[in-house]
Design a protein around this motif. Structure first.
Motif, PDB file in Angstrom:
ATOM      1  N   GLN A 177      80.995  44.201  19.637  1.00 48.05           N
ATOM      2  CA  GLN A 177      80.835  42.989  18.830  1.00 48.05           C
ATOM      3  C   GLN A 177      81.804  41.893  19.255  1.00 48.05           C
ATOM      4  OE1 GLN A 177      77.899  44.952  17.595  1.00 48.05           O
ATOM      5  NE2 GLN A 177      78.124  42.794  17.063  1.00 48.05           N
ATOM      6  N   PHE A 183      80.828  38.854  24.648  1.00 42.31           N
ATOM      7  CA  PHE A 183      79.815  37.830  24.764  1.00 42.31           C
ATOM      8  C   PHE A 183      78.470  38.531  24.958  1.00 42.31           C
ATOM      9  CE2 PHE A 183      77.482  34.777  27.517  1.00 42.31           C
ATOM     10  CZ  PHE A 183      77.312  33.813  26.544  1.00 42.31           C
ATOM     11  N   ILE A 184      77.391  37.906  24.460  1.00 41.92           N
ATOM     12  CA  ILE A 184      76.084  38.562  24.420  1.00 41.92           C
ATOM     13  C   ILE A 184      75.698  39.211  25.744  1.00 41.92           C
ATOM     14  CG2 ILE A 184      74.892  36.348  24.779  1.00 41.92           C
ATOM     15  CD1 ILE A 184      73.516  39.463  22.977  1.00 41.92           C
ATOM     16  N   ARG A 222      88.543  36.911  20.623  1.00 44.80           N
ATOM     17  CA  ARG A 222      88.115  38.319  20.512  1.00 44.80           C
ATOM     18  C   ARG A 222      87.715  38.924  21.854  1.00 44.80           C
ATOM     19  NH1 ARG A 222      85.072  38.479  15.596  1.00 44.80           N
ATOM     20  NH2 ARG A 222      83.451  39.638  16.689  1.00 44.80           N
ATOM     21  N   ALA A 230      85.402  33.307  18.606  1.00 44.31           N
ATOM     22  CA  ALA A 230      84.615  33.677  19.778  1.00 44.31           C
ATOM     23  C   ALA A 230      85.411  33.503  21.064  1.00 44.31           C
ATOM     24  CB  ALA A 230      83.339  32.839  19.839  1.00 44.31           C
ATOM     25  N   ARG A 282      77.257  42.395  25.955  1.00 40.75           N
ATOM     26  CA  ARG A 282      76.811  43.285  24.887  1.00 40.75           C
ATOM     27  C   ARG A 282      75.411  43.815  25.198  1.00 40.75           C
ATOM     28  NH1 ARG A 282      75.794  40.307  19.971  1.00 40.75           N
ATOM     29  NH2 ARG A 282      77.519  39.040  20.735  1.00 40.75           N
ATOM     30  N   GLN A 324      72.348  36.492  18.514  1.00 40.25           N
ATOM     31  CA  GLN A 324      72.981  37.099  19.679  1.00 40.25           C
ATOM     32  C   GLN A 324      74.425  36.619  19.877  1.00 40.25           C
ATOM     33  OE1 GLN A 324      70.660  39.360  21.388  1.00 40.25           O
ATOM     34  NE2 GLN A 324      69.802  38.820  19.399  1.00 40.25           N
ATOM     35  N   GLY A 325      74.909  35.790  18.941  1.00 40.25           N
ATOM     36  CA  GLY A 325      76.248  35.228  19.108  1.00 40.25           C
ATOM     37  C   GLY A 325      77.349  36.144  18.609  1.00 40.25           C
ATOM     38  N   ILE A 326      78.593  35.694  18.749  1.00 36.58           N
ATOM     39  CA  ILE A 326      79.738  36.450  18.235  1.00 36.58           C
ATOM     40  C   ILE A 326      79.988  36.019  16.793  1.00 36.58           C
ATOM     41  CG2 ILE A 326      82.250  36.758  18.448  1.00 36.58           C
ATOM     42  CD1 ILE A 326      81.941  36.792  21.433  1.00 36.58           C
ATOM     43  N   PRO A 359      75.267  31.762  21.342  1.00 32.35           N
ATOM     44  CA  PRO A 359      75.495  32.318  22.679  1.00 32.35           C
ATOM     45  C   PRO A 359      75.219  31.336  23.813  1.00 32.35           C
ATOM     46  CG  PRO A 359      73.432  33.156  21.780  1.00 32.35           C
ATOM     47  CD  PRO A 359      74.113  32.397  20.669  1.00 32.35           C
TER      48      PRO A 359
END
Ligand code: SRM
Ligand code: FAD
Ligand code: SF4
Ligand code: FES
Lengths: 811, 109
Positions: A545, A548-549, A525, A522, A552, B54-56, B65
């Motif tokens: 993907q 970070f949310i 990427r 995390a 996204r 909702q995380g990676i 997240p």
């Protein structure tokens, strides 16, 4: 069957190598360890605090027997390896124990140098190296009165200080006329001597010992000048010698130490070596930090990755005598080609000297106030050009606007219940406890175990100090910092490879640069996604993907899993119909909360994820687009009213702000990016704490860069003045583009400018006209690709919209 | 034995991503890894209830997240040094269709 790894030397460097190895290849080897000492691995550098009664042996054990058991390591303590059968790949210990190896690691450390004067082998003459020596000293302190320490270096002074605390009458005998001359210049050496004398140490300088007298036990010393001194205990701290006896005996090539290459391999390819016993590129180290760097590289090769390289280390020193602050690093003597910047304040007991060559720090000595030691050391290793802030250099980092955490900076003086990390509510006591109980060494480890410094990071300096005062000084960051645990490569190397090899996707980068993990983590990427799209806006495909949310989902996630929505309000200007549309959306979707943000627009808080596309559709219909309040991208362009209304306004700051926002919105940047335009130097839009700030003046526009209003408030520096709006646009786009192309992911403009220097930015943007125009052109090209409203996109495209709703709703 | 409920097509879950199934007892996140494996976890982080979906997603893990804890998709275990466990549920993919069972795996509910 597993391969067999044998480690000779159960000390700091060897065990650290095993720890690094177990992290990356836990199942590769059956491991056997031989240690001559009858103990588990302990923190040798904390022997001084043990001697001084500040710690106990239990406090300094690093790896208990359970650690060896849990990792299936066979440990032979109290056994010295006396021979190696290199052909048969077998080691033999003094008690006859043998162990076969596929790979052998020699980490035999070093021995104290015992000066070979007559009488050196008498009882009561010792070195200062291990638990046994400390025990000998503690016993002697109970029975005898007079002690002599030969050698006024780091070790000698720590030994002498400890013996004084234990009630002995101690004289330090030193060959030269400056204490710690390897680390100190004459002036600071003198200050150190004075404060040690206050603590009861005595000194005999310029003295060369020629004989130790006495019967079976030592009773005195004779010097070359004819003088004599009584002593019941003599501690030889006159240096260390790499322990190469075993290696030499079995024919492994040694000079001063065991000679190794950049992969820590000896001349026998099956045998590696790390620690004080090795000689790498002609240098043998005597401090822990470089050994830990060696350990990491060596583990990488033992694990079979074969990519890491050890290139040598720069070291810094601190003296561990409680109450004395001393720091030194690099070449602090200098020569004709260097200059000294010196600050002396004898009555406050402060002395600082920084040695510069070509405006780069090559060495530093500090006494009394060492808070900025780490900062100087970092700049020394990074070869930072200090010309832009030379006038502030001696006042420390605090004077660069980095005001630190709550103004306090002496961690050792804080009580246990002092809150260190304000984000996660972590107190000093908790950090100290975690460090000692869990055997933490590095900032990273403390961050992950305690969460201190893991959020906003403003308490990092304090945490580092606590770490140093608890386990000793390891505050070494390797010269080159890997992006994350998935790779050995630094941010700059990755960016260069993406550019030079035209890598246009994350998998392409990971395969070209041999990532250790199949699809990163995390942390890397999102960085890689940014780097490929920033370098190849037209060719690379964005990977949602790997975002970070917030990026996204084009909205900010809240603590309860709902989202906040901030529509863009160009330059902070709005209209009745926009406000009506916003109000209608809030009513229609029963959005619980509305707030005016610090960025001159309105935040709608508590929106359910599945409502987001519909909320956006309504806002779009009223002509509004995403405000990117969630992105590593342009956030806002703040403006003031300016010449259109204000009686002091010199230019149309509002209109210019709107134009700039229309040009820059939608761009992705390494970190968030904020702009402001103020209509006059009263600066109501706070332009001088923005990444790019414009202050209108009667004759035109002042352009300011590198400001930050967040965790560390940093005011901007003046880039230049220009006279037309067109120029403002060009400089603004060009500056944003260099930042986009060259900064590290998550590095805001303020730390970036501090790293690269304002002169560099001036050279790229102001002096190099053709370069500026080219940057601006590249900025506009990438805007053609990225300046789209992600909200409209999600509203229009079924497959994106679907991701916002549950895949299935069950009863 | 497990009561399999049809959830949807596997392509509807993005690789390295997740979708949510709403249930009476709260959301369940259905995760899909790069390699195409599918896992189901209660969509509440053991730390402060962050929505894990909702995380990676990376390897067989997801990063929450809210505060970046890492959670094993297979077991729901939180990766050390943090501690905790999110309930995991049986899932299977049959002919491109995802099935979920609402009886949480016994060892970690
Ligand atoms: C909404 C807002 C607070 C408000 O109610 O006013 C806000 C809210 C957040 N800020 Fe901020 N910041 C807001 C203006 C600011 C400002 C003021 C400004 O822009 O003039 C600052 C200081 C100026 C600056 O950035 O230089 C500010 C400095 C920060 C920082 C520290 C950044 C730094 O470099 O030190 C963070 C943390 C980070 O980004 O890592 C942060 C992070 C956040 C986050 C994103 C925290 C998070 O990760 O969830 C908050 C999102 C809440 C949300 O869901 O909307 N926020 N934040 C403001 C939104 C402005 C907007 O319209 O977009
Ligand atoms: C009192 C003191 C204070 C110090 N303070 C600092 C400081 O503040 N900062 C800093 O960075 N460094 C400091 N140091 C230096 C630091 O402790 C060393 O650099 C570090 O311990 C070296 O690690 P090593 O693994 O190479 O050697 P060691 O830690 O000495 O480990 C080598 C081990 O191998 C064993 N061994 C040797 N030969 C054999 C054999 N043939 N068979 C089996 N076992 C064998 C030895 O008994 C020893 O246990 C200090 C050292 C001392 C003594
Ligand atoms: S909005 Fe900003 S200052 Fe306020 S709590 Fe969130 S991050 Fe902290
Ligand atoms: S809620 Fe998941 S890490 Fe905090």
């Amino acid at each position: 069957m597993k391969e067999r790894l044998v480690l000779v030397g159960n000390g700091m460097a060897g065990i650290r190598t095993l720890e690094e190895l177990l992290k990356i290849a836990p199942d590769k080897y059956d491991i056997t360890v031989f240690g001559a000492e009858p103990h588990c691995n302990y923190n040798r550098i904390m022997l001084s605090p043990v001697l001084a009664g500040e710690k106990t042996i239990d406090d300094i054990i690093l790896n208990s027997q359970e650690w060896y058991d849990e990792n299936n390591i066979t440990l032979h303590t109290g056994k010295t390896v006396v021979d190696i059968d290199r052909r048969g790949q077998k080691v033999i210990a003094d008690d006859g124990t043998t162990a076969c190896y596929d790979r052998l690691l020699l980490a035999t450390g070093s021995n104290p140098f015992i000066i070979p004067v007559p009488g050196h082998d008498k009882e009561g003459v010792i070195g200062f190296r291990d638990i046994k020596d400390v025990d000998t000293m503690l016993v002697a302190a109970k029975q005898y009165k007079k002690a002599v320490v030969i050698g006024g270096g780091l070790l000698g002074l720590e030994a002498a200080n400890g013996l004084v605390i234990n009630g002995m009458d101690v004289t330090v005998v030193h060959l030269g006329d400056t204490l710690m001359e390897m680390q100190m210049d004459a002036f600071s050496g003198e200050m150190l001597k004075a404060s040690l004398e206050e603590r009861g140490l005595k000194f005999r300088m310029n003295s060369s010992t020629v004989e130790l007298t006495g019967e079976q036990r030592v009773s005195g010393l004779k010097f070359a000048d004819g003088g004599e001194l009584e002593a019941d205990l003599v501690v030889m701290a006159a240096g260390i010698r790499p322990n190469i006896d075993l290696a030499k005996k079995v024919g492994i090539h040694c000079e001063r130490g065991i000679v190794v290459n950049d992969t820590l391999q000896t001349f026998d390819p099956k045998i590696y070596s790390v620690g004080e016993c090795v000689q790498h590129r002609g240098v043998a180290y005597g401090l822990v930090a470089p050994l830990f760097e060696q350990a990491k590289v060596c583990a990488n090769h033992l694990a079979g990755y074969g990519i890491a390289i050890y290139e040598g280390s720069t070291t810094s020193t601190k003296l561990k005598v409680t109450g004395i602050d001393l720091f030194s690093a690099g070449d602090f003597h200098g020569d004709e080609s260097s200059e000294d910047v010196v600050m002396k304040d004898a009555s406050r007991g402060i002395y600082k000297k920084v040695v510069l060559r070509d405006n780069k720090i090559i060495g530093a000595v500090m006494y009394g106030d060492t808070i900025d030691g780490a900062w100087y050391f970092q700049m020394l290793r990074d070869e930072t050009d200090v010309s832009d802030f030379r006038e502030h250099l001696m006042f420390g980092q605090a004077h660069l606007g980095d005001s630190g955490h709550g103004g306090s900076n002496a961690a050792s003086a804080l009580p246990d219940d002092a809150e260190i990390c304000g984000c996660n509510g972590v107190c000093k006591g908790t950090i100290v406890k975690a460090i000692t109980e869990k055997g933490l060494f590095t900032l990273e480890e403390v961050k992950s175990h305690t969460k201190a410094a893991a959020s906003c990071g403003s308490c990092t300096g304090l945490v580092e100090q606590i770490l140093a005062s608890t386990v000793g000084d390891y505050s070494e960051t390797p010269k080159k910092k890997a992006m994350c645990g998935c790779t050995e490569h630094s941010h700059d190397e990755v960016r260069a490879a993406i550019r030079d090899q035209k890598l246009t996707s994350i998998p392409a980068v990971m395969s070209a640069l041999e990532w250790h993990t199949p699809d990163g983590c995390a942390s890397c990427r999102p960085a890689l996604n940014y780097y490929v799209i920033a370098a190849w806006p037209q060719e690379a495909k964005d990977d949602p993907q790997s975002r970070f949310i917030n990026e996204r989902a084009h909205a900010n996630i809240q603590k309860d899993g709902t989202y906040s929505v901030i529509p863009r309000m160009w330059g902070g200007v709005t209209t009745p119909s926009e406000l009506r549309a916003i109000a209608d959306v809030v009513d229609k979707f029963e959005i619980p909360s509305m707030k005016v943000t610090g960025g001159q627009r309105i935040d709608l808080l508590g929106v359910k994820k599945e409502d987001l596309p519909a909320v956006w559709a309504d806002l779009n219909a009223a002509g509004m687009v995403s405000g990117h309040g969630y992105g590593k991208s342009l956030r806002t362009v703040k403006t003031c009213v300016g010449s259109e209304w204000c009686r002091f306004g010199t230019q149309d700051s509002t209109g210019l702000g709107v134009k700039i926002e229309k040009m820059t919105w939608g761009s992705w940047t390494p970190h968030k990016y904020k702009i402001a335009v103020s209509g006059c130097p009263r600066n109501c839009a706070e332009a001088t704490i923005k990444d790019f700030g414009i202050v209108c003046v009667d004759s035109g526009y002042e352009l300011h860069v590198g400001g930050n209003g967040g965790i560390h408030v940093v005011a901007t520096q003046l880039l230049c003045r220009v006279s037309t709006e067109e120029e403002v646009m060009e400089y603004c786009g060009a500056f944003m583009q260099v930042y986009r192309e060259e900064a590290h992911y998550l590095e805001r403009t303020a730390p970036w400018i501090e790293r690269i220097g304002l002169s560099y930015a001036k050279q790229r943007i102001v002096e190099d006209e053709a370069g500026r125009k080219a940057l601006y052109a590249r900025f506009l090209v990438s805007q053609e690709v990225f300046q789209i409203d992600p909200w409209a996109e999600a509203v229009e495209q079924d497959h994106i919209r679907k991701d916002y709703i549950p895949i299935k709703k069950l009863g | 034995m497990s009561n399999w409920i049809e959830i949807g097509k596997v392509e509807e879950i993005p690789k390295q991503g997740a979708r949510v199934v709403e249930t009476a007892k709260g959301d369940i996140g259905i995760f899909r890894t790069l390699e195409g494996e599918v896992f189901a976890l209660r969509d509440r982080c053991p730390h402060k209830e962050g929505p894990l979906s909702q995380g990676i997603v990376h390897g067989k893990r997801v990063t929450c997240p809210l505060h970046n804890w890492n959670i094993e998709l297979e077991s729901g275990e939180v990766v050390a040094p943090d501690e905790g466990c999110a309930a995991s549920y049986p899932v299977k993919v049959d002919d491109g269709v995802v099935y979920l069972s609402l009886e949480a795996n016994p060892d970690n509910s």
